[in-house]
Structure formats: structure tokens, C-alpha cells
Design an enzyme around this catalytic site. Structure first.
Site, PDB file in Angstrom:
ATOM      1  N   TYR A 131       1.550 -34.183  94.990  1.00  0.00           N
ATOM      2  CA  TYR A 131       2.564 -33.198  94.626  1.00  0.00           C
ATOM      3  C   TYR A 131       3.676 -33.905  93.867  1.00  0.00           C
ATOM      4  O   TYR A 131       4.130 -34.966  94.277  1.00  0.00           O
ATOM      5  CB  TYR A 131       3.158 -32.533  95.875  1.00  0.00           C
ATOM      6  N   GLU A 180       6.506 -31.948  92.142  1.00  0.00           N
ATOM      7  CA  GLU A 180       7.405 -30.923  91.582  1.00  0.00           C
ATOM      8  C   GLU A 180       8.661 -31.587  91.020  1.00  0.00           C
ATOM      9  O   GLU A 180       9.257 -32.459  91.668  1.00  0.00           O
ATOM     10  CB  GLU A 180       7.766 -29.896  92.659  1.00  0.00           C
ATOM     11  N   ASP A 228       2.794 -20.953  68.337  1.00  0.00           N
ATOM     12  CA  ASP A 228       1.719 -21.310  69.272  1.00  0.00           C
ATOM     13  C   ASP A 228       0.586 -21.877  68.426  1.00  0.00           C
ATOM     14  O   ASP A 228      -0.162 -21.130  67.787  1.00  0.00           O
ATOM     15  CB  ASP A 228       1.280 -20.058  70.031  1.00  0.00           C
ATOM     16  N   THR A 257      -2.400 -25.396  73.475  1.00  0.00           N
ATOM     17  CA  THR A 257      -3.302 -25.831  74.535  1.00  0.00           C
ATOM     18  C   THR A 257      -3.813 -27.204  74.130  1.00  0.00           C
ATOM     19  O   THR A 257      -3.775 -27.578  72.957  1.00  0.00           O
ATOM     20  CB  THR A 257      -4.485 -24.860  74.713  1.00  0.00           C
ATOM     21  N   LYS A 290      -8.549 -27.387  72.878  1.00  0.00           N
ATOM     22  CA  LYS A 290      -9.302 -26.804  71.757  1.00  0.00           C
ATOM     23  C   LYS A 290      -9.553 -27.915  70.724  1.00  0.00           C
ATOM     24  O   LYS A 290     -10.238 -28.865  71.036  1.00  0.00           O
ATOM     25  CB  LYS A 290      -8.526 -25.609  71.183  1.00  0.00           C
ATOM     26  N   ARG A 317      -8.308 -29.017  79.860  1.00  0.00           N
ATOM     27  CA  ARG A 317      -7.748 -27.663  79.793  1.00  0.00           C
ATOM     28  C   ARG A 317      -6.290 -27.735  80.225  1.00  0.00           C
ATOM     29  O   ARG A 317      -5.983 -28.263  81.298  1.00  0.00           O
ATOM     30  CB  ARG A 317      -8.477 -26.724  80.752  1.00  0.00           C
TER      31      ARG A 317
HETATM   32  N1  DSN Z   1      -8.836 -17.634  74.551  1.00  0.00           N
HETATM   33  C1  DSN Z   1      -8.550 -18.509  73.472  1.00  0.00           C
HETATM   34  C2  DSN Z   1      -9.478 -18.343  72.318  1.00  0.00           C
HETATM   35  O1  DSN Z   1     -10.672 -18.233  72.556  1.00  0.00           O
HETATM   36  O2  DSN Z   1      -9.067 -18.363  71.185  1.00  0.00           O
HETATM   37  C3  DSN Z   1      -7.108 -18.481  73.058  1.00  0.00           C
HETATM   38  O3  DSN Z   1      -6.518 -17.250  73.010  1.00  0.00           O
END
Ligand code: DSN
Length: 417
Positions: A55, A57, A201, A227, A230, A236
Site C-alpha cells: 500500500y 497511498e 487524451d 493510457t 496501447k 494497462r
Molecule cells: N477502449 C479503447 C479503444 O479500444 O480505443 C479506448 O477508448
């Protein structure tokens, strides 16, 4: 202790059988879902490490728990690498996901009920940019911009008109199904003109931005979210960048605003992925991702499949399957029968409902990670066109499945030994 030693302690047969089956699926199929990728073994090892027990925090040096001296080192490394890689003044590496990164950004920049101008979900926006059942659509007033009918591209003059008409507090740029370069300086100029903050984003294009293969929003946006799994090819999770002053608000919006304890094993994996992303090999990889996407789009068009906006500048494309007589869902199902994985997707001004859709979204990040090159894209386009032309012809499906299997075997994701 890491995932490398998991074989010694695999007593839970039910779970490990499913994990192994997933590993075999990933090796067997060619992954064309534009938001997926194959993380390195080192990234996965960090996620299977003892850091999952801790933990922490708070933030480095200011925790609510003892024993944080080692996770502090990890988080400091991750933050420093994120700042260095993207040229940002401050970073928060704790968001569990892109949605939570966006929640923190919205809490920091807006009051409940304030107006956001974001890309329409029907034209390729993200779920957390205003879907009525997502926090963004529940707590904020959403106005949207989209792509133009003929060009299927964002027209910045139209975005400006919409911003002047709606006077949003935040303009949100970023998409999950837009294949063209985003003009961040133009978004920033519009935001300044209407007195809005700019939130970008860049989840889909973070890896391209890291490798300088897409213009960066850093320096133009007030806050940048992403994120890490990707095109960036990490674990993730989410990440936020901003200036130091804004980051004070983001930090408290994320914890305690949105999250409790950070996932320190994932933060360690983010640190490793950020190091990987700063290597020359990663730049070469991102160049190849784009080259593959352009080549795939060109071959699909040669085979009579319409690519939305006529092509791609990045790692993905939307393919309009209307001419084949199939829905996007039927096309996704047909391709999955030959081990090509993708997702159905609305195309701009789609007349079909989202669960049917008229298009499929294809991306090249994952197949490029396993080594596919432009010369394989002609074959890939040929398989897709053959299957969509004859989705019920078992001999076509068998032939394509065999050819996909041959290529997948030749390019293992995680070679043994
Ligand atoms: N869920 C993701 C995508 O597949 O693009 C992001 O929104």
C-alpha cells in the site's frame, strides 16, 4: 519473484488453464485491435512482482503508510522518465486506467455541471469523453464536434465555430478511431480564444508521440492524459502530464479524489515501458507501425474496401464494409473465424446502431510488435478482402486460416527459450 517463476507455483489449474489458453490465442491470432499491443516480458515481470503487496497511498516522500522507501524509488523513476520522454514539467503515473486519468483531469479543471466540448463518440471519440452513462456524461454538460461529411476529417474552423457557440470550460481533443493527425496548436488557439482549458487524451497515439512520429500536445495542452498499454506498449494503466502548478490539482484530484492506493507493481511496469519507449528501437518500431498502417490501407483500397477519409496518418484505420453487404459485426465475426482479431466500429454518419455498425477498426501496433513488415500487409489485406467477399465459403476460410497460422508461427510474440 516474478512471472518467470510462476511455473513453480501453478496450483490453481482452473485459472492457469485460462491464462495459458489466452497465451495460445494471442500467439495463434493476428491482433488487429488498434488499442492492443504485446508488452515485453520485463513489463509483465514487474506486474507479477512483490510490489503488488504494497500500500502506498500518497506520493513519494508523502505517504500514508510506512515501508514505502522502495516504492518511492520506483515511482520517482517512473515520473522522471515520463517527464523526460514527453518533455513535460510534471507527471502523475498512478492512474489505474485512461478513464481515471480523465476523471482526475476533469476534477482538476472543472466543477460539476461545467461544459466540455469533445469529439463525438459516433465519430471516433472515447467513452470517457462524454458517453451519457460514463462519469463524463453524468457529471458534465457535453457538447461535441465531429468530422466533416465529405472529407471525414476534423475541420478546425468548425471546431472553432462550435467552441464560440458553446463556450466550454474544457476542450477535449483525442480519439479512439480517428486516423488523421490531430492539430494540437489549432486546438490550443481555439481554447485560448474562448477561455477554455485544453485537455488532450493521447491514449491511442502516446507511443507515436513518444517516438516523435505524431506532433506532441505537450506545450499546447493544459493537461495531457494517456493510457500506457496501447501504442506505448506498457502495462494497462493511465498517466497524466501537465505543468507543475496544474499537477498539484491533478495529484489531489487523483488521490484522494478518484483512487486510493496506487498499483505499485503497475507503476514499476510503467517505468520499464517508459525506458523502452526512449530507445532508438522504439522509434524504429513506431515508424514501422505507421508504414504498415499506410500500406495496409492502400492494399485494402486496391481490393475495393473503402477506408474512411481515404487512408491513415497513424496506426489505425476505419474500413467501411458496406459494399460487401456485411455489417461491421458480421465482418468482425467472419475475420475472427480466420484468426484475425479486430472490432466492429461505427463509421462517421453511420446509419446502423453501434452493436452492428458499418465498419471495422484495424490497427497495426500489435502485428508490428511481433515483426510483421510492409510486405506482409498486402497478404493481410488480401485475406481480409477474401473473407469479407465470401464469409460463408468454408474453403476460403480454411485456406486463409492456414495462411494466417503460418505467418503467426513465423513471428512468435514471446519466443520460447
Ligand atoms: N477502449 C479503447 C479503444 O479500444 O480505443 C479506448 O477508448
Amino acid at each position: 519473484m516474478s512471472v518467470q517463476t510462476e511455473s513453480e507455483m501453478r496450483t490453481d489449474r482452473a485459472v492457469w488453464a485460462a491464462v495459458d489458453a489466452e497465451g495460445e490465442r494471442e500467439e495463434r491470432q493476428l491482433e488487429l485491435i488498434a488499442s492492443e499491443n504485446h508488452a515485453s516480458r520485463e513489463v509483465m515481470a514487474a506486474m507479477g512482482s512483490v510490489l503488488t503487496n504494497k500500500y502506498a497511498e500518497g506520493y513519494p516522500g508523502k505517504r500514508y503508510y510506512g515501508g514505502c522507501e522502495h516504492v518511492d524509488v520506483v515511482e520517482d523513476i517512473a515520473r522522471a522518465r515520463a517527464k523526460e520522454l514527453f518533455g513535460a514539467a510534471a507527471a502523475n503515473v498512478q492512474p489505474h486506467s485512461g478513464t481515471q486519468a480523465n476523471m482526475a483531469a476533469c476534477i482538476a479543471l472543472l466543477a460539476p455541471g461545467d461544459r466540455i466540448l469533445a469529439m463525438s463518440l459516433d465519430h471516433g471519440g472515447h467513452l470517457s469523453h462524454g458517453h451519457p452513462k460514463n462519469f463524463s456524461g453524468i457529471f458534465y454538460a457535453i457538447e461535441s464536434y465531429g468530422v466533416e461529411k465529405g472529407s471525414e476529417r476534423i475541420d478546425m474552423d468548425r471546431v472553432r465555430e462550435k467552441a464560440l457557440a458553446t463556450r466550454p470550460k474544457v476542450i477535449l481533443a483525442g480519439a479512439s478511431a480517428y486516423s488523421r493527425t490531430l492539430d494540437f496548436p489549432a486546438f490550443a488557439a481555439i481554447a485560448r480564444e474562448v477561455g477554455a482549458k485544453l485537455l488532450v487524451d493521447m491514449a491511442h497515439i502516446a507511443g507515436l508521440v513518444a517516438a516523435r512520429q505524431h506532433p506532441t500536445p505537450v506545450g499546447h495542452a493544459d493537461v495531457v492524459t494517456m493510457t500506457t498499454h496501447k501504442t506505448l506498449r506498457g502495462p494497462r494503466g493511465g498517466l497524466v502530464l501537465s505543468d507543475e502548478e496544474t499537477m498539484k490539482k491533478i495529484n489531489s484530484a487523483l488521490f484522494p479524489g478518484v483512487q486510493g492506493g496506487p498499483l505499485m507493481h503497475v507503476v514499476a511496469a510503467k517505468a520499464i515501458a517508459l525506458r523502452e519507449a526512449s530507445s532508438p528501437a522504439f522509434v524504429a518500431y513506431q515508424k514501422r507501425v505507421i508504414e504498415n498502417a499506410r500500406t495496409l490501407a492502400a492494399h485494402l483500397e486496391q481490393r475495393g474496401l473503402r477506408v474512411v477519409s481515404g487512408g491513415t496518418d497513424n496506426h489505425l484505420m476505419l474500413v467501411d464494409v458496406t459494399a460487401t453487404g456485411l455489417t461491421g459485426k458480421a465482418a468482425e465475426d467472419a475475420l475472427s473465424r480466420v484468426d484475425l482479431t479486430c472490432n466492429k466500429n461505427l463509421i462517421p454518419y453511420d446509419q446502423k446502431p453501434p452493436m452492428q455498425a458499418s465498419g471495422i477498426r484495424l490497427g497495426t501496433p500489435a502485428v508490428t510488435t511481433r515483426g510483421l513488415a510492409p510486405e506482409h500487409m498486402a497478404r493481410l489485406a488480401g485475406w481480409i478482402a477474401d473473407v469479407l467477399a465470401k464469409p460463408a465459403d468454408e474453403s476460403v476460410l480454411r485456406r486463409v486460416r492456414d495462411e494466417v497460422a503460418e505467418v503467426a508461427r513465423a513471428f512468435p510474440i514471446y519466443p520460447r527459450g
